[in-house]
Design a protein around this motif. Structure first.
Motif, PDB file in Angstrom:
ATOM      1  N   LEU A 113     -27.601  39.014 117.889  1.00 51.74           N
ATOM      2  CA  LEU A 113     -27.937  38.208 119.066  1.00 51.74           C
ATOM      3  C   LEU A 113     -26.685  37.798 119.830  1.00 51.74           C
ATOM      4  CD1 LEU A 113     -30.746  35.955 117.559  1.00 51.74           C
ATOM      5  CD2 LEU A 113     -31.030  37.813 119.222  1.00 51.74           C
ATOM      6  N   ALA A 114     -25.631  37.437 119.098  1.00 52.33           N
ATOM      7  CA  ALA A 114     -24.384  37.074 119.766  1.00 52.33           C
ATOM      8  C   ALA A 114     -23.803  38.272 120.507  1.00 52.33           C
ATOM      9  CB  ALA A 114     -23.386  36.539 118.742  1.00 52.33           C
ATOM     10  N   ALA A 115     -23.846  39.438 119.869  1.00 49.55           N
ATOM     11  CA  ALA A 115     -23.269  40.642 120.486  1.00 49.55           C
ATOM     12  C   ALA A 115     -24.034  41.043 121.746  1.00 49.55           C
ATOM     13  CB  ALA A 115     -23.269  41.781 119.476  1.00 49.55           C
ATOM     14  N   ILE A 116     -25.344  40.843 121.756  1.00 47.43           N
ATOM     15  CA  ILE A 116     -26.153  41.276 122.894  1.00 47.43           C
ATOM     16  C   ILE A 116     -26.163  40.236 124.019  1.00 47.43           C
ATOM     17  CG2 ILE A 116     -28.457  40.350 122.346  1.00 47.43           C
ATOM     18  CD1 ILE A 116     -29.521  43.243 122.770  1.00 47.43           C
ATOM     19  N   GLY A 117     -25.606  39.044 123.755  1.00 46.71           N
ATOM     20  CA  GLY A 117     -25.477  38.038 124.809  1.00 46.71           C
ATOM     21  C   GLY A 117     -26.553  36.980 124.831  1.00 46.71           C
ATOM     22  N   CYS A 118     -27.385  36.911 123.795  1.00 48.90           N
ATOM     23  CA  CYS A 118     -28.479  35.946 123.769  1.00 48.90           C
ATOM     24  C   CYS A 118     -27.984  34.517 123.975  1.00 48.90           C
ATOM     25  CB  CYS A 118     -29.221  36.054 122.433  1.00 48.90           C
ATOM     26  SG  CYS A 118     -30.349  34.709 122.068  1.00 48.90           S
ATOM     27  N   TYR A 119     -27.048  34.092 123.150  1.00 51.85           N
ATOM     28  CA  TYR A 119     -26.581  32.705 123.220  1.00 51.85           C
ATOM     29  C   TYR A 119     -25.760  32.461 124.487  1.00 51.85           C
ATOM     30  CZ  TYR A 119     -27.835  33.155 118.272  1.00 51.85           C
ATOM     31  OH  TYR A 119     -28.485  33.417 117.093  1.00 51.85           O
ATOM     32  N   ARG A 120     -24.981  33.455 124.887  1.00 51.45           N
ATOM     33  CA  ARG A 120     -24.133  33.285 126.078  1.00 51.45           C
ATOM     34  C   ARG A 120     -24.977  33.104 127.338  1.00 51.45           C
ATOM     35  NH1 ARG A 120     -22.786  37.244 129.458  1.00 51.45           N
ATOM     36  NH2 ARG A 120     -23.185  38.871 127.901  1.00 51.45           N
ATOM     37  N   SER A 183     -35.881  35.427 124.326  1.00 50.31           N
ATOM     38  CA  SER A 183     -36.783  36.517 123.960  1.00 50.31           C
ATOM     39  C   SER A 183     -36.060  37.634 123.204  1.00 50.31           C
ATOM     40  CB  SER A 183     -37.466  37.088 125.207  1.00 50.31           C
ATOM     41  OG  SER A 183     -38.362  36.152 125.769  1.00 50.31           O
ATOM     42  N   PHE A 184     -34.721  37.687 123.335  1.00 47.03           N
ATOM     43  CA  PHE A 184     -33.961  38.618 122.507  1.00 47.03           C
ATOM     44  C   PHE A 184     -34.277  38.400 121.026  1.00 47.03           C
ATOM     45  CE2 PHE A 184     -30.422  39.232 125.803  1.00 47.03           C
ATOM     46  CZ  PHE A 184     -30.669  40.573 125.963  1.00 47.03           C
ATOM     47  N   LYS A 185     -34.544  37.154 120.636  1.00 51.38           N
ATOM     48  CA  LYS A 185     -34.754  36.852 119.221  1.00 51.38           C
ATOM     49  C   LYS A 185     -35.969  37.592 118.683  1.00 51.38           C
ATOM     50  CE  LYS A 185     -32.606  32.303 119.727  1.00 51.38           C
ATOM     51  NZ  LYS A 185     -32.692  30.849 119.463  1.00 51.38           N
ATOM     52  N   GLN A 186     -37.077  37.515 119.418  1.00 49.80           N
ATOM     53  CA  GLN A 186     -38.280  38.213 118.976  1.00 49.80           C
ATOM     54  C   GLN A 186     -38.106  39.728 119.026  1.00 49.80           C
ATOM     55  OE1 GLN A 186     -38.275  35.600 121.033  1.00 49.80           O
ATOM     56  NE2 GLN A 186     -39.537  34.061 120.012  1.00 49.80           N
ATOM     57  N   ARG A 187     -37.363  40.201 120.022  1.00 52.76           N
ATOM     58  CA  ARG A 187     -37.201  41.653 120.154  1.00 52.76           C
ATOM     59  C   ARG A 187     -36.265  42.223 119.089  1.00 52.76           C
ATOM     60  NH1 ARG A 187     -37.537  40.573 126.380  1.00 52.76           N
ATOM     61  NH2 ARG A 187     -39.689  41.223 126.734  1.00 52.76           N
ATOM     62  N   ILE A 188     -35.219  41.509 118.740  1.00 47.99           N
ATOM     63  CA  ILE A 188     -34.330  41.980 117.680  1.00 47.99           C
ATOM     64  C   ILE A 188     -35.063  41.949 116.342  1.00 47.99           C
ATOM     65  CG2 ILE A 188     -32.241  41.449 116.357  1.00 47.99           C
ATOM     66  CD1 ILE A 188     -31.663  42.814 119.001  1.00 47.99           C
ATOM     67  N   ARG A 189     -35.826  40.889 116.105  1.00 46.93           N
ATOM     68  CA  ARG A 189     -36.596  40.832 114.854  1.00 46.93           C
ATOM     69  C   ARG A 189     -37.535  42.025 114.735  1.00 46.93           C
ATOM     70  NH1 ARG A 189     -36.850  34.795 115.709  1.00 46.93           N
ATOM     71  NH2 ARG A 189     -35.482  33.928 114.092  1.00 46.93           N
ATOM     72  N   GLY A 222     -41.636  42.396 121.579  1.00 49.84           N
ATOM     73  CA  GLY A 222     -41.052  41.507 120.584  1.00 49.84           C
ATOM     74  C   GLY A 222     -42.115  41.221 119.547  1.00 49.84           C
ATOM     75  N   ASP A 223     -42.487  39.942 119.390  1.00 45.79           N
ATOM     76  CA  ASP A 223     -43.526  39.634 118.415  1.00 45.79           C
ATOM     77  C   ASP A 223     -44.891  40.158 118.850  1.00 45.79           C
ATOM     78  OD1 ASP A 223     -43.356  37.729 120.463  1.00 45.79           O
ATOM     79  OD2 ASP A 223     -44.166  36.132 119.242  1.00 45.79           O
ATOM     80  N   GLY A 224     -45.001  40.641 120.100  1.00 51.56           N
ATOM     81  CA  GLY A 224     -46.239  41.267 120.540  1.00 51.56           C
ATOM     82  C   GLY A 224     -46.384  42.709 120.094  1.00 51.56           C
ATOM     83  N   ALA A 225     -45.320  43.316 119.579  1.00 48.91           N
ATOM     84  CA  ALA A 225     -45.360  44.710 119.151  1.00 48.91           C
ATOM     85  C   ALA A 225     -45.775  44.801 117.689  1.00 48.91           C
ATOM     86  CB  ALA A 225     -43.992  45.367 119.340  1.00 48.91           C
TER      87      ALA A 225
END
Length: 343
Positions: A113-120, A183-189, A222-225
């Motif tokens: 998540l950090a690498a993809i920019g979620c938190y930033r 939403s990155f969180k659900q998609r990465i999971r 994400g969690d919809g998949a």
């Protein structure tokens, strides 16, 4: 289909509008869902199922249903914490996995998540309202207006270390950026789930209940998949009933639904529904069965005007989130691949 489920989905104005409308033959429903899981896996030529365990009632019930249907050796659980996750989520998810005897792996998704920019991206949006915000602060988004029957808007809530909570109304641009980033969180999971599913030749279980599925409370891709969604037909109240029937830990059976997406504690009704889940369940059931707003008002102790506005909100969410349910839109059907798409 069990007689109990049929009774809960066929209009019957003689049935009083109370939580009794969610009465469920739990043993029969467990068997029905189990048969569906086995049939679906056979059709897909998959050997088992993978699912993320959040410690919440939905994922815990799905795990228990899968173990009952397939045996623990064909169920792979995943704990996927990140820097904003509550430690209680992983602890409770692990406890459920231990009780059910299924395999469970931990994949910390914070570095991805950090690498993809979620938190930033999220923090950049927050700092437009609170310039001093940094990694030591906590935050969440809270719905405003809707619980009083007014037009929905969203507040940003932040808290500095050892400081009081501060709140500011979120402009649309910042709201969209924060939601897109989280939403990155659900998609990465989900990416992690599909890695393990591919590795094992398993299918991915999705965990939305009927309220979430109907009202679009999930992230597309994400969690919809998922390959199978075993409880999407069940109201949240019924999912809790199954949790008790299946003997899941009391902490799961009694826990209020949370998003576990933001660093400050956040309930689902605070973020999305604007009503407690039990009330939203009853409102959705009443709307689905064409009960008048006056009847819902009496059942929930609300004004008829407020009850009518809840029905309006249900339809508005359906319209606004319909795209989440859509398949990719094709210029013309490819009938050789998907005959059901053909005219």
């Amino acid at each position: 289909m069990s007689a109990t489920i049929q009774a809960a989905t066929a209009p019957n104005p003689a049935v009083p509008l109370t939580p009794a409308v969610f009465a469920l033959d739990c043993a029969a429903e467990v068997e029905r869902i189990g048969q569906h899981l086995r049939t679906s896996l056979a059709a897909m030529r998959k050997r088992g199922v993978v699912l993320g365990l959040s410690g919440g009632v939905d994922s815990s019930v799905c795990a228990a249903l899968a173990v009952h249907a397939l045996g623990p050796g064909k169920v792979q659980g995943l704990l996927m914490p990140e820097q904003d996750s509550s430690p209680d989520s992983a602890d409770l998810g692990a406890a459920v996995a231990t009780q059910l005897g299924l395999r469970c792996a931990t994949e910390n998704i914070a570095p991805a998540l950090a690498a993809i920019g979620c938190y930033r991206w999220r923090d950049d949006a927050i700092r437009t309202l609170f310039p001093d915000y940094d990694d030591a602060w906590k935050s969440k988004i809270a719905i405003a207006g809707g619980s009083a029957g007014k037009v929905h808007f969203f507040d940003l809530v932040v808290q500095a270390p050892n400081g009081p909570e501060q709140r500011a109304r979120l402009p649309l641009r910042e709201y969209l950026q924060i939601v897109a980033a989280t939403s990155f969180k659900q998609r990465i999971r989900k990416t992690v789930e599909y890695f393990h599913a591919d590795r094992l030749n398993y299918a991915v279980l999705g965990t939305p209940n009927r309220l979430e599925y109907d009202q679009g409370f999930f992230v597309k891709n994400g969690d919809g998949a998922a390959d199978i969604k075993p409880i999407a037909h069940l109201y949240k109240t019924q999912v809790y009933a199954l949790a008790r029937h299946l003997g899941l830990p009391a902490a799961v059976c009694n826990a209020a639904p949370t998003t576990d997406t933001y660093s400050l504690p956040q309930s689902q009704d605070e973020f999305y529904f604007a009503l407690p889940h039990a009330h939203m369940d009853l409102a959705l059931w009443a709307h689905n069965h064409r009960r008048p707003a006056a009847e819902l008002a009496a059942a929930l102790g609300l004004s008829e005007e407020r009850a009518a506005s809840i029905y309006t909100e249900i339809e508005a969410k359906r319209r606004g989130t319909r795209y989440l349910h859509l398949r990719p839109q094709l210029v013309e059907a490819v009938a050789e691949v998907c005959p059901e798409d053909a005219p």
